[in-house]
Design a protein around this motif. Structure first.
Motif, PDB file in Angstrom:
ATOM      1  N   VAL A  93      -8.012  -1.393  -4.159  1.00  9.57           N
ATOM      2  CA  VAL A  93      -7.363  -0.276  -4.859  1.00  9.57           C
ATOM      3  C   VAL A  93      -7.307   0.952  -3.952  1.00  9.57           C
ATOM      4  CG1 VAL A  93      -7.548   1.308  -6.819  1.00  9.57           C
ATOM      5  CG2 VAL A  93      -7.943  -1.140  -7.157  1.00  9.57           C
ATOM      6  N   ALA A 128       1.683  -2.033  -3.966  1.00  7.91           N
ATOM      7  CA  ALA A 128       1.772  -2.935  -5.122  1.00  7.91           C
ATOM      8  C   ALA A 128       1.301  -4.337  -4.739  1.00  7.91           C
ATOM      9  CB  ALA A 128       3.203  -2.976  -5.642  1.00  7.91           C
ATOM     10  N   ALA A 188      -2.525  -4.072  -4.394  1.00  9.53           N
ATOM     11  CA  ALA A 188      -3.158  -3.824  -5.694  1.00  9.53           C
ATOM     12  C   ALA A 188      -3.075  -5.038  -6.604  1.00  9.53           C
ATOM     13  CB  ALA A 188      -2.516  -2.616  -6.365  1.00  9.53           C
ATOM     14  N   SER A 189      -2.001  -5.813  -6.492  1.00 12.67           N
ATOM     15  CA  SER A 189      -1.868  -6.988  -7.366  1.00 12.67           C
ATOM     16  C   SER A 189      -2.872  -8.075  -7.020  1.00 12.67           C
ATOM     17  CB  SER A 189      -0.444  -7.543  -7.283  1.00 12.67           C
ATOM     18  OG  SER A 189      -0.209  -8.110  -6.008  1.00 12.67           O
ATOM     19  N   GLY A 208      -5.434  -5.314 -10.874  1.00  7.94           N
ATOM     20  CA  GLY A 208      -4.009  -5.531 -10.619  1.00  7.94           C
ATOM     21  C   GLY A 208      -3.503  -6.786 -11.308  1.00  7.94           C
TER      22      GLY A 208
END
Length: 115
Positions: A7, A44, A47-48, A53
């Motif tokens: 993160v 993204a 984070a996923s 996420g």
């Protein structure tokens, strides 16, 4: 601990994209915007891969599924409901105006005797 690092890295990538936007101030606007979009896309992706996420992606998928289950009103129903709301607003405006004028008449003419 690894999730917190992912993160933090995602946040750093977004910040890097924004910093790139300002560092490329002499370049074309398209390149500057692409810098931000690349930072957001990379963030993204990172984070996923974290637990939070994955939960967010699952939540987003469930939200889309639930949205598809909603029965949206037709154009006719929307126009009718809008008309009813408009009529109610007009009736309430008239009611409040009459109440205001009645209280004004009672206060100034009957009680205080001002004209």
């Amino acid at each position: 601990m690894a999730d917190k690092l992912k993160v933090a890295l995602a946040i750093a990538l977004v910040v890097a994209g924004v910093v790139g936007f300002y560092l490329l101030s002499e370049q074309a606007l398209v390149l500057r915007v692409l810098s931000v979009l690349a930072g957001v896309a990379a963030a993204a992706a990172v984070a996923s891969q974290s637990e939070s996420g994955r939960r967010f992606v699952g939540f987003a998928r469930e939200s889309v599924t639930e949205t598809k289950k909603v029965v949206w009103p037709s154009r006719k129903e929307t126009v009718q409901t809008t008309g009813m709301v408009f009529a109610f607003v007009v009736v309430m405006a008239i009611f409040l105006w009459l109440t205001d004028k009645s209280l004004e008449w009672v206060m100034y003419d009957l009680i205080l005797g001002w004209k």
